[in-house]
Design a protein around this motif. Structure first.
Motif, PDB file in Angstrom:
ATOM      1  N   VAL A 127       0.852  -1.189   0.000  1.00  0.00           N
ATOM      2  CA  VAL A 127       0.000   0.000   0.000  1.00  0.00           C
ATOM      3  C   VAL A 127       0.886   1.236   0.000  1.00  0.00           C
ATOM      4  CG1 VAL A 127      -1.755   1.253   1.284  1.00  0.00           C
ATOM      5  CG2 VAL A 127      -1.812  -1.240   1.227  1.00  0.00           C
TER       6      VAL A 127
ATOM      7  N   TRP B   5      -1.687   5.185   3.506  1.00  0.00           N
ATOM      8  CA  TRP B   5      -2.710   4.738   4.440  1.00  0.00           C
ATOM      9  C   TRP B   5      -3.497   5.944   4.908  1.00  0.00           C
ATOM     10  CZ3 TRP B   5      -3.377  -0.402   5.503  1.00  0.00           C
ATOM     11  CH2 TRP B   5      -2.347  -1.252   5.125  1.00  0.00           C
ATOM     12  N   ARG B   6      -4.753   5.738   5.282  1.00  0.00           N
ATOM     13  CA  ARG B   6      -5.576   6.841   5.802  1.00  0.00           C
ATOM     14  C   ARG B   6      -6.395   6.350   6.988  1.00  0.00           C
ATOM     15  NH1 ARG B   6      -7.689   4.784   1.310  1.00  0.00           N
ATOM     16  NH2 ARG B   6      -9.903   4.327   1.232  1.00  0.00           N
ATOM     17  N   LYS B   7      -6.581   7.261   7.934  1.00  0.00           N
ATOM     18  CA  LYS B   7      -7.422   6.964   9.099  1.00  0.00           C
ATOM     19  C   LYS B   7      -8.820   7.483   8.837  1.00  0.00           C
ATOM     20  CE  LYS B   7      -3.994   7.333  12.752  1.00  0.00           C
ATOM     21  NZ  LYS B   7      -3.648   8.024  13.988  1.00  0.00           N
TER      22      LYS B   7
ATOM     23  N   GLY C 113      -5.988   1.233   3.356  1.00  0.00           N
ATOM     24  CA  GLY C 113      -5.291   1.608   2.139  1.00  0.00           C
ATOM     25  C   GLY C 113      -5.738   0.734   0.987  1.00  0.00           C
TER      26      GLY C 113
ATOM     27  N   SER D   8      -3.134   1.297  13.529  1.00  0.00           N
ATOM     28  CA  SER D   8      -2.329   2.516  13.430  1.00  0.00           C
ATOM     29  C   SER D   8      -1.207   2.564  14.471  1.00  0.00           C
ATOM     30  CB  SER D   8      -3.212   3.766  13.556  1.00  0.00           C
ATOM     31  OG  SER D   8      -3.811   3.813  14.836  1.00  0.00           O
TER      32      SER D   8
ATOM     33  N   GLU E 215      -6.140   1.893  10.120  1.00  0.00           N
ATOM     34  CA  GLU E 215      -5.879   2.629   8.891  1.00  0.00           C
ATOM     35  C   GLU E 215      -6.244   1.736   7.717  1.00  0.00           C
ATOM     36  OE1 GLU E 215      -2.210   5.506  10.067  1.00  0.00           O
ATOM     37  OE2 GLU E 215      -1.710   3.418   9.682  1.00  0.00           O
TER      38      GLU E 215
ATOM     39  N   ARG F 135      -4.801  -2.020   8.708  1.00  0.00           N
ATOM     40  CA  ARG F 135      -3.771  -2.260   9.721  1.00  0.00           C
ATOM     41  C   ARG F 135      -4.062  -1.450  10.972  1.00  0.00           C
ATOM     42  NH1 ARG F 135       1.513   1.106   7.488  1.00  0.00           N
ATOM     43  NH2 ARG F 135       0.620   3.182   7.857  1.00  0.00           N
TER      44      ARG F 135
ATOM     45  N   PRO G 249       2.198   0.102  12.671  1.00  0.00           N
ATOM     46  CA  PRO G 249       2.173   0.171  11.207  1.00  0.00           C
ATOM     47  C   PRO G 249       2.995  -0.905  10.505  1.00  0.00           C
ATOM     48  CG  PRO G 249       3.313   2.072  12.132  1.00  0.00           C
ATOM     49  CD  PRO G 249       2.729   1.318  13.271  1.00  0.00           C
TER      50      PRO G 249
ATOM     51  N   ARG H   1      -1.361  -7.126   8.676  1.00  0.00           N
ATOM     52  CA  ARG H   1      -2.346  -6.418   7.852  1.00  0.00           C
ATOM     53  C   ARG H   1      -3.369  -7.419   7.346  1.00  0.00           C
ATOM     54  NH1 ARG H   1       2.040  -2.958   4.332  1.00  0.00           N
ATOM     55  NH2 ARG H   1       2.974  -1.950   6.147  1.00  0.00           N
TER      56      ARG H   1
END
Length: 73
Positions: free
Chosen positions: A12, A15-17, A31, A43, A29, A41, A46, A50
């Motif tokens: 990925v 990644w975004r929360k 992705g 946060s 997070e 995954r 990291p 996953r």
């Protein structure tokens, strides 16, 4: 729901929360992964494990979350 069986496919780039995440460390997070669809995954870890979801499985899971299926009592 079907998770990807190829744990090495989770590559990925970003990644975004969730916008609903708080700064209490209890966040996941999400992705996009080209080979498997969506990856998730912890946060706080990291580099740790996953989960990889196919596109169809992620849509089902997301719809169930929005419907409240996993809400705590």
């Amino acid at each position: 729901m079907e998770l990807s069986s190829d744990v090495h496919c989770v590559q990925v780039s970003s990644w975004r929360k969730s916008a609903h995440s708080m700064n209490n460390g209890g966040c996941v997070e999400v992705g996009t992964c080209d080979c498997c669809g969506t990856a998730v995954r912890d946060s706080k870890d990291p580099g740790g494990p996953r989960l990889a979801f196919s596109v169809a499985s992620w849509r089902t899971f997301h719809a169930e979350i929005l419907a409240g299926r996993y809400d705590l009592p």
